[in-house]
Design a protein around this motif. Structure first.
Motif, PDB file in Angstrom:
ATOM      1  N   CYS A 110       0.884  -1.255  -0.005  1.00 12.23           N
ATOM      2  CA  CYS A 110       0.125   0.099  -0.006  1.00 12.23           C
ATOM      3  C   CYS A 110       0.933   1.360   0.100  1.00 12.23           C
ATOM      4  O   CYS A 110       2.149   1.155  -0.013  1.00 12.23           O
ATOM      5  CB  CYS A 110      -1.034  -0.170   1.340  1.00 12.23           C
ATOM      6  SG  CYS A 110      -2.190   1.078   1.244  1.00 12.23           S
ATOM      7  N   ASP A 111       0.377   2.259  -0.183  1.00 16.64           N
ATOM      8  CA  ASP A 111       0.787   3.564  -0.073  1.00 16.64           C
ATOM      9  C   ASP A 111       2.069   3.735  -0.900  1.00 16.64           C
ATOM     10  O   ASP A 111       3.331   4.159  -0.563  1.00 16.64           O
ATOM     11  CB  ASP A 111       1.506   4.034   1.363  1.00 16.64           C
ATOM     12  CG  ASP A 111       0.473   4.076   2.409  1.00 16.64           C
ATOM     13  OD1 ASP A 111      -0.731   4.339   1.917  1.00 16.64           O
ATOM     14  OD2 ASP A 111       0.571   3.523   3.491  1.00 16.64           O
ATOM     15  N   PRO A 112       1.963   3.482  -2.398  1.00 14.84           N
ATOM     16  CA  PRO A 112       3.030   3.483  -3.253  1.00 14.84           C
ATOM     17  C   PRO A 112       3.641   5.005  -3.451  1.00 14.84           C
ATOM     18  O   PRO A 112       3.097   5.880  -3.451  1.00 14.84           O
ATOM     19  CB  PRO A 112       2.287   3.130  -4.507  1.00 14.84           C
ATOM     20  CG  PRO A 112       1.068   3.583  -4.444  1.00 14.84           C
ATOM     21  CD  PRO A 112       0.655   3.275  -2.993  1.00 14.84           C
ATOM     22  N   LEU A 123       9.638   1.231  -6.413  1.00 16.86           N
ATOM     23  CA  LEU A 123       8.468   1.588  -5.969  1.00 16.86           C
ATOM     24  C   LEU A 123       8.404   1.326  -4.377  1.00 16.86           C
ATOM     25  O   LEU A 123       8.600   0.092  -3.938  1.00 16.86           O
ATOM     26  CB  LEU A 123       7.319   0.566  -6.537  1.00 16.86           C
ATOM     27  CG  LEU A 123       5.816   0.894  -6.411  1.00 16.86           C
ATOM     28  CD1 LEU A 123       4.929  -0.186  -7.379  1.00 16.86           C
ATOM     29  CD2 LEU A 123       5.515   0.548  -4.819  1.00 16.86           C
ATOM     30  N   TYR A 124       8.447   2.261  -3.698  1.00 16.40           N
ATOM     31  CA  TYR A 124       8.462   2.186  -2.097  1.00 16.40           C
ATOM     32  C   TYR A 124       7.025   1.961  -1.732  1.00 16.40           C
ATOM     33  O   TYR A 124       6.098   2.631  -2.109  1.00 16.40           O
ATOM     34  CB  TYR A 124       9.277   3.358  -1.580  1.00 16.40           C
ATOM     35  CG  TYR A 124      10.403   3.560  -1.976  1.00 16.40           C
ATOM     36  CD1 TYR A 124      11.518   2.839  -1.104  1.00 16.40           C
ATOM     37  CD2 TYR A 124      10.875   4.275  -2.993  1.00 16.40           C
ATOM     38  CE1 TYR A 124      12.908   3.019  -1.478  1.00 16.40           C
ATOM     39  CE2 TYR A 124      12.482   4.365  -3.309  1.00 16.40           C
ATOM     40  CZ  TYR A 124      13.342   3.497  -2.642  1.00 16.40           C
ATOM     41  OH  TYR A 124      14.626   3.766  -3.081  1.00 16.40           O
ATOM     42  N   THR A 193       6.828   9.057   1.126  1.00 16.19           N
ATOM     43  CA  THR A 193       7.058   9.683   0.095  1.00 16.19           C
ATOM     44  C   THR A 193       8.669   9.634  -0.406  1.00 16.19           C
ATOM     45  O   THR A 193       9.334  10.205   0.425  1.00 16.19           O
ATOM     46  CB  THR A 193       6.407  11.289  -0.058  1.00 16.19           C
ATOM     47  OG1 THR A 193       5.061  11.194   0.200  1.00 16.19           O
ATOM     48  CG2 THR A 193       6.690  11.961  -1.253  1.00 16.19           C
ATOM     49  N   VAL A 194       8.914   9.615  -1.749  1.00 15.68           N
ATOM     50  CA  VAL A 194      10.305   9.387  -2.176  1.00 15.68           C
ATOM     51  C   VAL A 194      10.522  10.472  -3.206  1.00 15.68           C
ATOM     52  O   VAL A 194       9.749  10.268  -4.142  1.00 15.68           O
ATOM     53  CB  VAL A 194      10.888   7.976  -2.379  1.00 15.68           C
ATOM     54  CG1 VAL A 194      12.234   8.133  -2.741  1.00 15.68           C
ATOM     55  CG2 VAL A 194      10.576   7.124  -1.028  1.00 15.68           C
ATOM     56  N   TRP A 204      10.673  10.938   3.221  1.00 10.45           N
ATOM     57  CA  TRP A 204       9.686  11.569   4.191  1.00 10.45           C
ATOM     58  C   TRP A 204       8.790  10.123   4.421  1.00 10.45           C
ATOM     59  O   TRP A 204       7.899   9.808   3.727  1.00 10.45           O
ATOM     60  CB  TRP A 204       8.649  12.643   3.949  1.00 10.45           C
ATOM     61  CG  TRP A 204       9.746  13.961   3.609  1.00 10.45           C
ATOM     62  CD1 TRP A 204       9.943  14.676   4.482  1.00 10.45           C
ATOM     63  CD2 TRP A 204      10.208  14.162   2.465  1.00 10.45           C
ATOM     64  NE1 TRP A 204      10.949  16.025   4.016  1.00 10.45           N
ATOM     65  CE2 TRP A 204      11.200  15.410   2.673  1.00 10.45           C
ATOM     66  CE3 TRP A 204      10.209  13.593   1.229  1.00 10.45           C
ATOM     67  CZ2 TRP A 204      11.721  16.117   1.673  1.00 10.45           C
ATOM     68  CZ3 TRP A 204      11.013  14.362   0.059  1.00 10.45           C
ATOM     69  CH2 TRP A 204      11.831  15.462   0.357  1.00 10.45           C
ATOM     70  N   TYR A 205       8.746  10.193   5.788  1.00  9.58           N
ATOM     71  CA  TYR A 205       7.517   8.944   6.216  1.00  9.58           C
ATOM     72  C   TYR A 205       7.150   9.393   7.625  1.00  9.58           C
ATOM     73  O   TYR A 205       7.873   9.950   8.375  1.00  9.58           O
ATOM     74  CB  TYR A 205       8.113   7.706   6.024  1.00  9.58           C
ATOM     75  CG  TYR A 205       9.165   7.168   7.257  1.00  9.58           C
ATOM     76  CD1 TYR A 205       8.945   6.516   8.380  1.00  9.58           C
ATOM     77  CD2 TYR A 205      10.496   7.770   7.078  1.00  9.58           C
ATOM     78  CE1 TYR A 205       9.684   6.373   9.456  1.00  9.58           C
ATOM     79  CE2 TYR A 205      11.490   7.416   8.085  1.00  9.58           C
ATOM     80  CZ  TYR A 205      11.133   6.585   9.203  1.00  9.58           C
ATOM     81  OH  TYR A 205      12.088   6.572  10.302  1.00  9.58           O
TER      82      TYR A 205
END
Length: 222
Positions: A110-112, A123-124, A193-194, A204-205
């Protein structure tokens, strides 16, 4: 290195993170799409129950949107994607990344957050696992592909020579980031977010494991 090794964590501003996202979306979506509300993904009509947390990438005149959606076979979430030439009309959703949900591990994809770096699309994403204390905690993992449409191979660790290893739909993905404090209740570490800038990756996470609510952290990697 190679999109896997990030440095120590440092706190940053939630407003700064939101500002980065606003700038990125403003640069990606055409003006017509940003001036009015427009349904991009109709999850009910597409039979995937829900769709949220989009990451949008523009490549060669086409938009690629990755988003969180319902999983299968015990997994909570899968990452699907759609494409568009105008940012308004989108194709049917296609599965891009799955979770195995094996043994209480790898429960979600989730949250790609997708970024092109050193010849690969990274793809984080947020995963989850059932920890020994009985809590479900969010963690951060990564997959990559030389083609934005995939297939995406998930990071599973390093071999004896220190080389990163990748596999398609593995049951043993290697987390990049755990919560600061393990085995406590709460969300965990995720919603990343990368961004790639000047040869460096910035992530950022959020992490709530210190008991101070969701704190936003920034990491860098070369």
């Amino acid at each position: 290195m190679n999109g896997v090794l990030f440095n120590r964590r440092s706190k940053t501003s939630r407003l700064w993170t939101a500002g980065v996202l606003a700038v990125l979306l403003g640069n990606v979506l055409p003006a017509a799409a940003s001036m009015s509300l427009q349904t991009l993904v109709d999850a009910q009509a597409d039979g995937i129950n829900y769709a949220y947390g989009p990451a949008i990438v523009q490549q060669n005149g086409q938009y690629h949107m990755f988003f969180c959606s319902i999983g299968l076979y015990g997994a909570w979430d899968y990452i699907r994607s759609e494409t568009s030439t105008d940012g308004i009309q989108w194709s049917s959703p296609q599965i891009k990344l799955t979770a195995s949900a094996m043994g209480g591990q790898d429960l979600a994809a989730c949250d790609p957050s997708v970024v092109f770096y050193q010849g690969y699309y990274y793809l984080y994403y947020s995963d989850a696992y059932h920890d020994p204390s009985g809590y479900d905690r969010t963690i951060i993992q990564v997959a990559r592909s030389q083609n934005i449409d995939g297939p995406y191979l998930t990071y599973i660790g390093k071999d004896g020579s220190g080389n990163s290893q990748w596999a398609q739909s593995p049951t043993n993905p290697k987390p990049l980031i755990y919560p600061f404090v393990k085995n406590v209740s709460g969300y965990g570490a995720g919603q990343q977010t990368v961004v790639s800038l000047n040869g460096k990756l910035y992530m950022w996470y959020n992490d709530d494991s210190l008991g101070q609510g969701l704190l936003t952290y920034m990491l860098t990697s070369t």
